[in-house]
Design an enzyme around this catalytic site. Sequence first.
Site, PDB file in Angstrom:
ATOM      1  N   SER A  25      25.102  43.094 100.874  1.00  0.00           N
ATOM      2  CA  SER A  25      26.538  43.068 100.577  1.00  0.00           C
ATOM      3  C   SER A  25      26.897  42.189  99.381  1.00  0.00           C
ATOM      4  O   SER A  25      27.965  41.554  99.352  1.00  0.00           O
ATOM      5  CB  SER A  25      27.345  42.641 101.823  1.00  0.00           C
ATOM      6  OG  SER A  25      27.168  43.597 102.856  1.00  0.00           O
ATOM      7  N   ASN A  47      19.070  48.708  94.032  1.00  0.00           N
ATOM      8  CA  ASN A  47      18.330  49.624  94.905  1.00  0.00           C
ATOM      9  C   ASN A  47      19.270  50.786  95.239  1.00  0.00           C
ATOM     10  O   ASN A  47      20.216  50.617  96.004  1.00  0.00           O
ATOM     11  CB  ASN A  47      17.910  48.877  96.181  1.00  0.00           C
ATOM     12  CG  ASN A  47      17.273  49.812  97.204  1.00  0.00           C
ATOM     13  OD1 ASN A  47      16.974  50.967  96.909  1.00  0.00           O
ATOM     14  ND2 ASN A  47      17.074  49.309  98.415  1.00  0.00           N
ATOM     15  N   GLU A  94      16.660  39.669 102.564  1.00  0.00           N
ATOM     16  CA  GLU A  94      17.758  40.562 102.924  1.00  0.00           C
ATOM     17  C   GLU A  94      17.967  40.521 104.433  1.00  0.00           C
ATOM     18  O   GLU A  94      17.281  41.240 105.177  1.00  0.00           O
ATOM     19  CB  GLU A  94      17.427  42.000 102.497  1.00  0.00           C
ATOM     20  CG  GLU A  94      17.246  42.154 101.005  1.00  0.00           C
ATOM     21  CD  GLU A  94      17.558  43.581 100.550  1.00  0.00           C
ATOM     22  OE1 GLU A  94      18.356  43.708  99.615  1.00  0.00           O
ATOM     23  OE2 GLU A  94      17.038  44.540 101.136  1.00  0.00           O
ATOM     24  N   GLU A 134      15.198  49.045 105.813  1.00  0.00           N
ATOM     25  CA  GLU A 134      15.406  50.442 106.207  1.00  0.00           C
ATOM     26  C   GLU A 134      14.070  51.144 106.435  1.00  0.00           C
ATOM     27  O   GLU A 134      13.938  51.979 107.327  1.00  0.00           O
ATOM     28  CB  GLU A 134      16.261  51.160 105.144  1.00  0.00           C
ATOM     29  CG  GLU A 134      17.723  50.730 105.244  1.00  0.00           C
ATOM     30  CD  GLU A 134      18.489  50.742 103.936  1.00  0.00           C
ATOM     31  OE1 GLU A 134      18.048  51.399 102.971  1.00  0.00           O
ATOM     32  OE2 GLU A 134      19.538  50.073 103.867  1.00  0.00           O
ATOM     33  N   GLY A 170      24.696  46.508 103.826  1.00  0.00           N
ATOM     34  CA  GLY A 170      25.636  47.620 103.953  1.00  0.00           C
ATOM     35  C   GLY A 170      26.762  47.356 104.936  1.00  0.00           C
ATOM     36  O   GLY A 170      27.441  48.286 105.368  1.00  0.00           O
ATOM     37  N   LYS A 184      18.618  53.454  96.866  1.00  0.00           N
ATOM     38  CA  LYS A 184      18.338  54.127  98.151  1.00  0.00           C
ATOM     39  C   LYS A 184      18.328  55.641  97.915  1.00  0.00           C
ATOM     40  O   LYS A 184      17.850  56.088  96.874  1.00  0.00           O
ATOM     41  CB  LYS A 184      19.320  53.658  99.224  1.00  0.00           C
ATOM     42  CG  LYS A 184      19.383  52.120  99.268  1.00  0.00           C
ATOM     43  CD  LYS A 184      20.149  51.556 100.424  1.00  0.00           C
ATOM     44  CE  LYS A 184      20.143  50.026 100.330  1.00  0.00           C
ATOM     45  NZ  LYS A 184      20.758  49.373 101.485  1.00  0.00           N
ATOM     46  N   HIS A 211      11.325  47.170 102.648  1.00  0.00           N
ATOM     47  CA  HIS A 211      12.775  47.137 102.848  1.00  0.00           C
ATOM     48  C   HIS A 211      13.067  47.347 104.337  1.00  0.00           C
ATOM     49  O   HIS A 211      12.379  48.110 105.009  1.00  0.00           O
ATOM     50  CB  HIS A 211      13.451  48.227 102.006  1.00  0.00           C
ATOM     51  CG  HIS A 211      14.935  48.055 101.971  1.00  0.00           C
ATOM     52  ND1 HIS A 211      15.748  48.470 102.991  1.00  0.00           N
ATOM     53  CD2 HIS A 211      15.744  47.484 101.045  1.00  0.00           C
ATOM     54  CE1 HIS A 211      17.007  48.166 102.686  1.00  0.00           C
ATOM     55  NE2 HIS A 211      17.034  47.570 101.519  1.00  0.00           N
TER      56      HIS A 211
HETATM   57  P1  13P Z   1      23.994  46.567 100.122  1.00  0.00           P
HETATM   58  O1  13P Z   1      24.153  45.792  98.848  1.00  0.00           O
HETATM   59  O2  13P Z   1      24.595  47.927 100.076  1.00  0.00           O
HETATM   60  O3  13P Z   1      24.392  45.747 101.315  1.00  0.00           O
HETATM   61  O4  13P Z   1      22.408  46.837 100.290  1.00  0.00           O
HETATM   62  C1  13P Z   1      21.525  45.793 100.124  1.00  0.00           C
HETATM   63  C2  13P Z   1      20.157  46.341 100.079  1.00  0.00           C
HETATM   64  O5  13P Z   1      19.648  46.858 101.058  1.00  0.00           O
HETATM   65  C3  13P Z   1      19.425  46.260  98.804  1.00  0.00           C
HETATM   66  O6  13P Z   1      18.078  46.554  98.968  1.00  0.00           O
END
Ligand code: 13P
Length: 254
Positions: A212, A10, A166, A96, A172, A12, A94
């Site tokens: 992560s 992903n 997640e 976010e 992150g 982003k 997601h």
């Molecule tokens: P990270 O791997 O950067 O923690 O992000 C995970 C994520 O949100 C994948 O959709």
Amino acid sequence: MKPRPIVAGNWKLNKGPAEARAFGEALAGRLGDVPRSKVDVIVAPPFVSLPALKPQGFFSGAQDVYWEDKGAFTGEVSPAMLKEIGVDYCIVGHSERRQLFGETDRTVNLKVSALLAKGIRPILCVGEKLEERKAGIMYNVVRFQLSAGLFDVSIKNPEDIVVAYEPVWAIGTGNVATPQQAEDMHEVIRQSLEKRFGIDDGGRIRILYGGSVNGDNIEGLMDKDQINGALVGGVSLDLDKFISIINLIAKREK
Ligand code: 13P
């Protein structure tokens, strides 16, 4: 037998069309040695970079979608439009989007249904916040997200839908869930899916872990029975690191 694993990246809000084109070409070249039957690889760039990605030997994914096909919905992109440019998967819900853009379980459900109707595979994201884990209500939070997100949804095949666990506190942050924390939640998700879609289909829907993930922690996660791959954020932006996760997973498959 465990279902074929998935490694999904992903991106982003990263990489425009030029970078996506270069990454897609390089990834296609590097995947040459990885048998397709061992692992499904998905890359989810921003909308504008999807046409440049040109997936070969891997799949493309969008990061979001609207549920209507067309109309007065400024700024939105429809499942029909994603289908037209050959998109295979779409991330939905997601954290976010839930936290920053007002996504709700209701809109997640509308998106999942609209995608399936067009033959695009939703990657439905669920996961608890840190305070919910601290309060011990994480399993109920995720069960509710799942049942609401999958309300009235039917599938023809267990590969039609993917679930990604997640935990918000792991995204992150570098604080990856322990393999056992992830597995405990994946078992809860598996039970919900089996109840919802029956033992056969529910037992074979792929459940990914995200938050992560990197080359050092992926193997411990993949050792667990109910972890069928990873949704990778930051590390998926680096081709070498992304490939190394793909190779580590492919190597484990008989
Ligand atoms: P990270 O791997 O950067 O923690 O992000 C995970 C994520 O949100 C994948 O959709």
